[in-house]
Each structure stands twice: as structure tokens, then as C-alpha cells.
Design an enzyme around this catalytic site. Sequence first.
Site, PDB file in Angstrom:
ATOM      1  N   SER A 141       0.813  -1.224   0.000  1.00 21.14           N
ATOM      2  CA  SER A 141       0.000   0.000   0.000  1.00 21.14           C
ATOM      3  C   SER A 141       0.845   1.271   0.000  1.00 21.14           C
ATOM      4  O   SER A 141       0.381   2.324   0.440  1.00 21.14           O
ATOM      5  CB  SER A 141      -0.967   0.008   1.196  1.00 21.14           C
ATOM      6  N   ARG A 142       2.084   1.158  -0.462  1.00 21.05           N
ATOM      7  CA  ARG A 142       3.005   2.301  -0.530  1.00 21.05           C
ATOM      8  C   ARG A 142       3.353   2.877   0.847  1.00 21.05           C
ATOM      9  O   ARG A 142       3.838   3.992   0.972  1.00 21.05           O
ATOM     10  CB  ARG A 142       2.433   3.416  -1.419  1.00 21.05           C
TER      11      ARG A 142
END
Length: 212
Positions: free
Chosen positions: A189-190
Site C-alpha cells: 500500500s506504498r
Amino acid sequence: MTSIASLRKSYERAELDEQASHADPMLQFDRWLQEAIQSEVPEPNAMTLATVGSDLRPSTRVVLIKGFDARGIVWFTNYESRKGKALAGNPYAALQFHWVELERVVRIEGVVEKVSDEESDAYFHSRPLDSRIGAWASPQSEVIPGRTLLVTNAAKYAAQFLLQPPRPPHWGGYRLKPDQWEFWQGRKSRLHDRLRYSQGTDGAWLRERLAP
């Protein structure tokens, strides 16, 4: 045609937290480098070197790490190349390792100095003969009329030096003495892990987490 903007990758191989990382960034770097070597990633010793010349234009190129210890990170090159001229006027530089398969990046910043003549001599004489001749044959970063010049120079210096070419006076090692490190581990999810180590005036390292 595939849209570049649509390319995506989810990073999920590992994590990096303060408790599991070394308090000494050089030891953390050694751990990650050994893991990169053991994982057989392509050219784990390749690093991007960034310099800024007197014209204030930054430039990057890939060089190979040839050694490291508590004093810093070492590589070898032509002192009269673009990077050599940039470092002569501005000794600050940055290095970056990107081990794609491990979803890891290491960034290192600091001041650069030449290694001793003894260190440069020792490494130069450990190189294959063709590489030692090549150090004489190539006027690195200069404009040349064609590849024929390199071949001609190589033949000339091979005939001149035979099996014992000395180290050229314009060739040798540099050592970057780190004062800042960053270790980046890709996460899902970065929400990546980023740990920065900054060296204080007392030589101690401050470890901090950065937002991705």
C-alpha cells in the site's frame, strides 16, 4: 502500448523496523549487502554515484563498490573524468544501491576524498591485464573521433608495458565518508519503511523513521 502511468507493483517481501536494524548504519549496510549477494541479485555491487560540478549541474553514473569499512565506501575511476573533475571542485556526493528483487534501496551521502596511493596501487595491480591497459587507453569522458582510437591506444600501451602496466597517475580510488544514510524497504500500500541515520558532531548516529 502499455501506459507507463498504469504500471503498478505491490511491495510485500520484507519489513524494516528500528528494533531489528543495527544502531550502526555500516553494519546494517553490510547485512543488506550480504543478503543481496546471497540472493544472487544482478550486480549487487553496482551503485549510482551522484555529483555536482562547478556549473551546479548534477550528474549520475553507475560505478562498482570495491570495499567498505568504518572509514567509508570505496570505488575506483579516472580522476580526469567528469565525476573526477566534479569531485575536485565539490567533494560532496551521494550513492544509491537499488536491489530490485529485494525491494530495497540504500542511499548514502557524505564527503569524498581520494584513497592513499598504496590502496590505489594494490587494487590496480589486482585487476585483469586488459582492465589495467584500458585505464591507460581511455581518456574517460573526453570526446573521441571513434572506437578506433581506443583500440589503437590499447594496442600501443600493451606493446609499451607488456605484462606490467603501472597505475596511471590519473587513475585511483575515492572514499565517501558517510554522514547520512537511508534504508528503504518496500511495503504494501506504498506505506514503505524508511530509516534515516544522521551523524552528529560527536560522531554518534541518530536513527529516525521517515514517512514514505
